[in-house]
Design an enzyme around this catalytic site. Structure first.
Site, PDB file in Angstrom:
ATOM      1  N   LEU A  33      -2.081  -2.253   9.399  1.00  0.00           N
ATOM      2  CA  LEU A  33      -1.810  -2.346   8.048  1.00  0.00           C
ATOM      3  C   LEU A  33      -1.154  -3.886   7.731  1.00  0.00           C
ATOM      4  O   LEU A  33      -0.741  -4.519   8.543  1.00  0.00           O
ATOM      5  CB  LEU A  33      -0.745  -1.357   7.622  1.00  0.00           C
ATOM      6  CG  LEU A  33      -1.332   0.351   7.843  1.00  0.00           C
ATOM      7  CD1 LEU A  33      -0.060   1.238   7.276  1.00  0.00           C
ATOM      8  CD2 LEU A  33      -2.345   0.639   7.240  1.00  0.00           C
ATOM      9  N   HIS A  37      -2.617  -2.623   2.075  1.00  0.00           N
ATOM     10  CA  HIS A  37      -2.290  -1.046   2.264  1.00  0.00           C
ATOM     11  C   HIS A  37      -1.051  -0.802   1.594  1.00  0.00           C
ATOM     12  O   HIS A  37      -0.976   0.538   0.865  1.00  0.00           O
ATOM     13  CB  HIS A  37      -2.358  -0.732   3.685  1.00  0.00           C
ATOM     14  CG  HIS A  37      -3.639  -0.922   4.281  1.00  0.00           C
ATOM     15  ND1 HIS A  37      -3.579  -2.077   5.265  1.00  0.00           N
ATOM     16  CD2 HIS A  37      -4.712  -0.316   4.390  1.00  0.00           C
ATOM     17  CE1 HIS A  37      -4.740  -2.157   5.974  1.00  0.00           C
ATOM     18  NE2 HIS A  37      -5.685  -1.033   5.208  1.00  0.00           N
ATOM     19  N   ASP A 165     -12.956  -3.767  -1.042  1.00  0.00           N
ATOM     20  CA  ASP A 165     -14.024  -3.145  -0.655  1.00  0.00           C
ATOM     21  C   ASP A 165     -14.769  -2.246  -1.762  1.00  0.00           C
ATOM     22  O   ASP A 165     -14.559  -1.000  -2.029  1.00  0.00           O
ATOM     23  CB  ASP A 165     -13.768  -1.874   0.570  1.00  0.00           C
ATOM     24  CG  ASP A 165     -13.115  -2.504   1.553  1.00  0.00           C
ATOM     25  OD1 ASP A 165     -14.002  -3.225   2.526  1.00  0.00           O
ATOM     26  OD2 ASP A 165     -11.985  -2.416   2.251  1.00  0.00           O
ATOM     27  N   GLN A 168     -17.391   0.155  -1.352  1.00  0.00           N
ATOM     28  CA  GLN A 168     -16.921   1.495  -0.547  1.00  0.00           C
ATOM     29  C   GLN A 168     -16.201   2.207  -1.762  1.00  0.00           C
ATOM     30  O   GLN A 168     -16.269   3.383  -1.842  1.00  0.00           O
ATOM     31  CB  GLN A 168     -15.770   1.048   0.221  1.00  0.00           C
ATOM     32  CG  GLN A 168     -14.861   2.461   0.717  1.00  0.00           C
ATOM     33  CD  GLN A 168     -13.927   1.925   1.868  1.00  0.00           C
ATOM     34  OE1 GLN A 168     -14.489   2.122   2.972  1.00  0.00           O
ATOM     35  NE2 GLN A 168     -12.771   1.830   1.735  1.00  0.00           N
ATOM     36  N   VAL A 191      -5.124  -7.755  -2.741  1.00  0.00           N
ATOM     37  CA  VAL A 191      -3.850  -8.536  -2.514  1.00  0.00           C
ATOM     38  C   VAL A 191      -4.165  -9.766  -1.505  1.00  0.00           C
ATOM     39  O   VAL A 191      -4.997  -9.526  -0.522  1.00  0.00           O
ATOM     40  CB  VAL A 191      -2.930  -7.632  -1.772  1.00  0.00           C
ATOM     41  CG1 VAL A 191      -1.601  -8.395  -1.435  1.00  0.00           C
ATOM     42  CG2 VAL A 191      -2.717  -6.530  -2.541  1.00  0.00           C
ATOM     43  N   ARG A 202      -8.842  -7.335   9.477  1.00  0.00           N
ATOM     44  CA  ARG A 202      -9.669  -8.269  10.769  1.00  0.00           C
ATOM     45  C   ARG A 202      -9.116  -9.979  10.492  1.00  0.00           C
ATOM     46  O   ARG A 202      -9.336 -10.593  11.515  1.00  0.00           O
ATOM     47  CB  ARG A 202     -11.142  -8.407  10.081  1.00  0.00           C
ATOM     48  CG  ARG A 202     -11.894  -7.302  10.141  1.00  0.00           C
ATOM     49  CD  ARG A 202     -13.398  -7.514  10.037  1.00  0.00           C
ATOM     50  NE  ARG A 202     -13.923  -6.345  10.698  1.00  0.00           N
ATOM     51  CZ  ARG A 202     -14.453  -5.090   9.889  1.00  0.00           C
ATOM     52  NH1 ARG A 202     -13.883  -5.162   8.878  1.00  0.00           N
ATOM     53  NH2 ARG A 202     -14.948  -4.054  10.586  1.00  0.00           N
TER      54      ARG A 202
HETATM   55  O1  PAF Z   1     -11.190   1.290   3.832  1.00  0.00           O
HETATM   56  C1  PAF Z   1     -10.891   1.730   5.083  1.00  0.00           C
HETATM   57  O2  PAF Z   1      -9.984   1.426   5.723  1.00  0.00           O
HETATM   58  C2  PAF Z   1     -11.954   2.641   5.507  1.00  0.00           C
HETATM   59  O3  PAF Z   1     -13.127   2.511   5.283  1.00  0.00           O
HETATM   60  C3  PAF Z   1     -11.404   4.332   5.155  1.00  0.00           C
HETATM   61  C4  PAF Z   1     -11.496   4.410   3.656  1.00  0.00           C
HETATM   62  C5  PAF Z   1      -9.823   4.524   5.681  1.00  0.00           C
HETATM   63  C6  PAF Z   1     -12.391   5.336   5.815  1.00  0.00           C
HETATM   64  O4  PAF Z   1     -12.191   5.297   7.158  1.00  0.00           O
END
Ligand code: PAF
Length: 295
Positions: A33, A37, A165, A168, A191, A202
């Site tokens: 984290l 997050h 993301d 996503q 952020v 990463r």
């Molecule tokens: O964004 C992430 O960290 C991941 O893709 C998630 C949404 C926790 C799913 O594993």
């Protein structure tokens, strides 16, 4: 803050809460984290009575086994950060709590062939055919698979995802709608570090030299935002690609200017749509993504 490893335990805890009329905000994570997050936890705290976060490194969304092995893991430090941010419950399951033994067997056998992941009746149409979807085959199937499982376990009122993301987020909105789940999906701003680098788990894998170079990603992206009104889409793309390609340590995967809703590349700017510039590149073996809303 309570930490649960088993579905049955967390379900009992949450059903008691829901019976007392409390709203639940959910922040799914893969751990490692950072402040990005934590900003999601803070948003959830503002909007919900109770905040749940999950920490689970989901193997099915990695298209590169090496990336999965090297994904940073820091459960203890993560829990300290979550508790400090005011998270109420953490769900940290082992793999066999999330996937059946049949699924795990298939996962091990067919790690390169992602067709086994399609256990959901979800069609992302063109949303997963571009950018991350095109470069990371099976990635969004894996994300949708695990997020749908987590949503069924937690049954939150709202769930929070970062806009770094961006694709996503669109995939999860689409999945939630198609599966008829009444969960509000909240996208939260990227952020950034003080030098502009978008926060990412990463980033800890970057060498000192790579970390020093990395802010150039957001510098070029923000330059594209400044320039878009004076260049055509094609000219802007060429300009940005040239900028990235002039840096020897950077291996550009894509730079796309896409519609914020459909995620399809746009050919020209239009007043009736919003556009976002998205980039993916490799610095050494570390793959980084970032984006900026152009208008
Ligand atoms: O964004 C992430 O960290 C991941 O893709 C998630 C949404 C926790 C799913 O594993």
């Amino acid at each position: 803050m309570i930490i649960f490893n088993y579905i049955e335990q967390i379900k009992i805890c949450l059903s008691n809460l829901k019976h007392s009329g409390k709203t639940v905000g959910f922040v799914p994570t893969m751990g490692a984290l950072h402040q990005g997050h934590i900003s999601l936890i803070e948003k959830a705290k503002q909007q919900c009575d109770f905040v749940v976060s999950s920490i689970f490194v989901n193997p099915t969304q990695f298209n590169d086994l090496n990336d999965l092995k090297k994904y940073p893991r820091s459960l203890q430090a993560d829990c300290v950060m979550l508790e400090k941010a005011g998270c109420d419950v953490v769900f940290s399951p082992e793999i066999n709590e999330i996937y059946t033994s049949e699924e795990i067997k298939l996962m091990q056998q067919q790690i390169e062939d992602k067709t086994w992941m399609l256990d959901m009746v979800v069609d992302f149409g063109m949303l997963d055919k571009v950018m991350e979807g095109a470069y990371r085959k099976g990635h969004f199937n894996g994300v949708a698979q695990v997020v749908s499982k987590l949503f069924r376990i937690i049954e939150p009122d709202k769930a929070y995802f970062g806009q770094k993301d961006f694709q996503q987020l669109a995939i999860i909105r689409s999945m939630t709608k198609q599966l008829g789940m009444s969960i509000e999906i909240i996208g939260c701003p990227i952020v950034r570090e003080v030098d502009g680098l978008a926060m990412s788990s990463r980033n800890t894998r970057l060498s000192k030299e790579q970390r020093e170079l990395a802010p150039v990603i957001s510098i070029i992206l923000f330059k594209s935002k400044e320039l878009y009104q004076s260049l055509t889409v094609g000219e802007l793309k060429s300009f940005v690609e040239k900028e990235f390609n002039s840096i020897p340590q950077i291996n550009l995967e894509y730079f796309e200017i896409v519609d914020v809703n459909t995620l399809q590349p746009i050919l020209e700017y239009s007043q009736t749509q919003s556009a976002i510039a998205c980039v993916s590149l490799k610095l050494g073996e570390i793959r980084l993504i970032d984006n900026v809303i152009l208008y």
